[in-house]
Design a protein around this motif. Structure first.
Motif, PDB file in Angstrom:
ATOM      1  N   LEU A  97      36.672  45.812  64.969  1.00 47.58           N
ATOM      2  CA  LEU A  97      37.968  45.460  64.391  1.00 47.58           C
ATOM      3  C   LEU A  97      38.141  43.945  64.417  1.00 47.58           C
ATOM      4  N   VAL A  98      38.108  43.342  63.222  1.00 51.33           N
ATOM      5  CA  VAL A  98      38.386  41.910  63.080  1.00 51.33           C
ATOM      6  C   VAL A  98      39.231  41.725  61.818  1.00 51.33           C
ATOM      7  N   MET A  99      39.966  40.637  61.788  1.00 48.76           N
ATOM      8  CA  MET A  99      40.770  40.376  60.607  1.00 48.76           C
ATOM      9  C   MET A  99      39.893  39.734  59.538  1.00 48.76           C
ATOM     10  N   ALA A 100      39.918  40.283  58.333  1.00 47.64           N
ATOM     11  CA  ALA A 100      39.151  39.702  57.218  1.00 47.64           C
ATOM     12  C   ALA A 100      39.689  38.296  56.925  1.00 47.64           C
ATOM     13  N   ASP A 101      38.800  37.421  56.471  1.00 45.13           N
ATOM     14  CA  ASP A 101      39.192  36.031  56.185  1.00 45.13           C
ATOM     15  C   ASP A 101      40.345  35.943  55.191  1.00 45.13           C
ATOM     16  N   ASP A 102      40.368  36.874  54.227  1.00 45.97           N
ATOM     17  CA  ASP A 102      41.393  36.812  53.180  1.00 45.97           C
ATOM     18  C   ASP A 102      42.528  37.818  53.389  1.00 45.97           C
ATOM     19  N   ALA A 103      42.695  38.283  54.639  1.00 43.17           N
ATOM     20  CA  ALA A 103      43.773  39.237  54.936  1.00 43.17           C
ATOM     21  C   ALA A 103      45.063  38.498  55.294  1.00 43.17           C
ATOM     22  N   VAL A 104      46.180  39.171  55.051  1.00 46.18           N
ATOM     23  CA  VAL A 104      47.494  38.645  55.451  1.00 46.18           C
ATOM     24  C   VAL A 104      47.865  39.317  56.764  1.00 46.18           C
ATOM     25  N   GLU A 105      48.108  38.516  57.803  1.00 44.26           N
ATOM     26  CA  GLU A 105      48.470  39.096  59.099  1.00 44.26           C
ATOM     27  C   GLU A 105      49.953  39.460  59.116  1.00 44.26           C
ATOM     28  N   VAL A 106      50.237  40.682  59.588  1.00 49.56           N
ATOM     29  CA  VAL A 106      51.623  41.142  59.699  1.00 49.56           C
ATOM     30  C   VAL A 106      51.876  41.532  61.153  1.00 49.56           C
ATOM     31  N   ASP A 107      52.592  40.675  61.890  1.00 49.23           N
ATOM     32  CA  ASP A 107      52.968  41.002  63.270  1.00 49.23           C
ATOM     33  C   ASP A 107      54.327  41.688  63.209  1.00 49.23           C
ATOM     34  N   ASN A 108      54.344  42.980  63.508  1.00 48.84           N
ATOM     35  CA  ASN A 108      55.599  43.724  63.363  1.00 48.84           C
ATOM     36  C   ASN A 108      56.272  44.035  64.698  1.00 48.84           C
ATOM     37  N   SER A 109      55.963  43.235  65.730  1.00 53.97           N
ATOM     38  CA  SER A 109      56.587  43.445  67.047  1.00 53.97           C
ATOM     39  C   SER A 109      58.111  43.476  66.922  1.00 53.97           C
ATOM     40  N   ARG A 144      61.212  48.843  60.170  1.00 53.97           N
ATOM     41  CA  ARG A 144      60.357  49.456  59.149  1.00 53.97           C
ATOM     42  C   ARG A 144      60.764  48.986  57.752  1.00 53.97           C
ATOM     43  N   GLU A 145      62.071  48.843  57.546  1.00 54.37           N
ATOM     44  CA  GLU A 145      62.579  48.423  56.236  1.00 54.37           C
ATOM     45  C   GLU A 145      62.131  46.987  55.923  1.00 54.37           C
ATOM     46  N   GLU A 146      62.281  46.102  56.919  1.00 52.14           N
ATOM     47  CA  GLU A 146      61.902  44.692  56.727  1.00 52.14           C
ATOM     48  C   GLU A 146      60.409  44.579  56.416  1.00 52.14           C
ATOM     49  N   GLN A 147      59.628  45.345  57.179  1.00 54.21           N
ATOM     50  CA  GLN A 147      58.182  45.316  56.992  1.00 54.21           C
ATOM     51  C   GLN A 147      57.801  45.815  55.600  1.00 54.21           C
ATOM     52  N   PHE A 148      58.414  46.923  55.182  1.00 59.16           N
ATOM     53  CA  PHE A 148      58.087  47.508  53.879  1.00 59.16           C
ATOM     54  C   PHE A 148      58.440  46.550  52.736  1.00 59.16           C
ATOM     55  N   THR A 149      59.613  45.949  52.826  1.00 57.50           N
ATOM     56  CA  THR A 149      60.060  45.009  51.791  1.00 57.50           C
ATOM     57  C   THR A 149      59.084  43.843  51.673  1.00 57.50           C
ATOM     58  N   TYR A 150      58.662  43.325  52.828  1.00 58.97           N
ATOM     59  CA  TYR A 150      57.726  42.191  52.845  1.00 58.97           C
ATOM     60  C   TYR A 150      56.381  42.585  52.224  1.00 58.97           C
ATOM     61  N   ILE A 151      55.848  43.726  52.653  1.00 62.80           N
ATOM     62  CA  ILE A 151      54.531  44.151  52.163  1.00 62.80           C
ATOM     63  C   ILE A 151      54.579  44.497  50.671  1.00 62.80           C
ATOM     64  N   LEU A 152      55.674  45.121  50.242  1.00 59.31           N
ATOM     65  CA  LEU A 152      55.819  45.449  48.819  1.00 59.31           C
ATOM     66  C   LEU A 152      55.824  44.184  47.971  1.00 59.31           C
ATOM     67  N   SER A 153      56.412  43.110  48.491  1.00 59.90           N
ATOM     68  CA  SER A 153      56.424  41.831  47.746  1.00 59.90           C
ATOM     69  C   SER A 153      54.995  41.281  47.601  1.00 59.90           C
ATOM     70  N   LEU A 154      54.160  41.508  48.636  1.00 62.43           N
ATOM     71  CA  LEU A 154      52.754  41.073  48.570  1.00 62.43           C
ATOM     72  C   LEU A 154      51.997  41.871  47.508  1.00 62.43           C
ATOM     73  N   VAL A 155      52.273  43.179  47.446  1.00 63.66           N
ATOM     74  CA  VAL A 155      51.628  44.044  46.452  1.00 63.66           C
ATOM     75  C   VAL A 155      52.023  43.614  45.046  1.00 63.66           C
ATOM     76  N   LYS A 156      53.330  43.401  44.855  1.00 62.65           N
ATOM     77  CA  LYS A 156      53.829  43.016  43.527  1.00 62.65           C
ATOM     78  C   LYS A 156      53.221  41.705  43.045  1.00 62.65           C
ATOM     79  N   ALA A 157      52.991  40.798  43.987  1.00 61.80           N
ATOM     80  CA  ALA A 157      52.365  39.518  43.644  1.00 61.80           C
ATOM     81  C   ALA A 157      50.935  39.738  43.124  1.00 61.80           C
ATOM     82  N   LYS A 158      50.257  40.774  43.649  1.00 62.48           N
ATOM     83  CA  LYS A 158      48.877  41.078  43.213  1.00 62.48           C
ATOM     84  C   LYS A 158      48.860  41.835  41.886  1.00 62.48           C
ATOM     85  N   LEU A 159      49.908  42.635  41.642  1.00 60.72           N
ATOM     86  CA  LEU A 159      49.963  43.406  40.404  1.00 60.72           C
ATOM     87  C   LEU A 159      50.401  42.517  39.246  1.00 60.72           C
TER      88      LEU A 159
END
Length: 229
Positions: free
Chosen positions: A198-210, A214-229
């Motif tokens: 288990l290592v972080m890929a060089d081009d991965a986005v780190e998400v520390d959800n400490s 769940r709502e904040e995390q989902f909104t953030y990740i969905l924005s990352l997906v939309k940027a790729k689409l």
């Protein structure tokens, strides 16, 4: 029609990878694959057949019987996600227990097991439109995934989440210390194993959800997906 992408989600145990992966897949109309469930299913098979006991896995026996392990996912519309089957038997509940948790990282460290499951996972992603979570998705399974996420949180936070989850499911015997020690042991095995640790890929986005809901995390990740689409 908009093009579909592969979303690869890696990270430590009990970081809520599968929760957010399920949310994402449902929102996007993508297929969700829980690779951890696949390794848990192999661990369950090893336990059922006596290849895993007293804290050890009999690797040679398990490897010799890998051809007898057939893992499939079947969509359950009432739950809204796919459940995992071992040789046509639904094992979704059995694989989530503490006993399987104590062996899953040991089983996942076996190269022959990883080769079998990685090949299966790569087949699943051939037509894209997939959200897959695990330990080596962005590094080994889909190194060319359009979006890679790496989930993390403190060991204490993760152990508390897992402990609460087990309690909710009616496990009255487990202690917080047992869960915490399991989390720490799995982190160690997952990050130090020879085959695709288990290592972080060089081009991965780190998400520390400490400290994220769940709502904040989902909104953030969905924005990352939309940027790729």
């Amino acid at each position: 029609m908009e093009s579909k992408i592969i979303v690869a989600i890696d990270g430590f145990s009990s970081t809520g990878k599968s929760t957010v992966a399920k949310q994402l897949a449902k929102h996007l109309g993508y297929i969700y694959v829980d690779t951890g469930a696949m390794y848990r299913t192999v661990a369950l098979y090893a336990l059922q057949n006596g290849y895993a006991k007293d804290g050890k896995v009999q690797e040679k026996l398990l490897i010799a019987n890998l051809a007898n392990i057939h893992i499939s996912f079947q969509y359950n519309p009432s739950l809204g996600f796919s459940e995992v089957y071992l040789n046509t038997v639904n094992v979704e509940t059995e694989i989530r227990g503490m006993e399987v948790s104590s062996y899953v990282s040991k089983v996942a460290a076996i190269s022959a097991v990883r080769q079998k499951l990685v090949a299966l996972q790569q087949q699943m992603g051939e037509s894209k439109g997939i959200v897959m979570d695990g330990r080596d998705i962005g590094t080994v399974v889909f190194p060319n995934a359009e979006l890679k996420l790496f989930m993390t949180a403190s060991a204490e936070t993760r152990a508390q989440r897992r402990y609460d989850e087990l309690k909710q499911k009616g496990d009255t015997t487990v202690t917080f210390d047992e869960v915490y020690n399991n989390v720490v042991e799995r982190d160690h095995i997952d990050t130090t194993r020879k085959d695709s640790p288990l290592v972080m890929a060089d081009d991965a986005v780190e998400v520390d959800n400490s400290n994220l809901s769940r709502e904040e995390q989902f909104t953030y990740i969905l924005s990352l997906v939309k940027a790729k689409l």
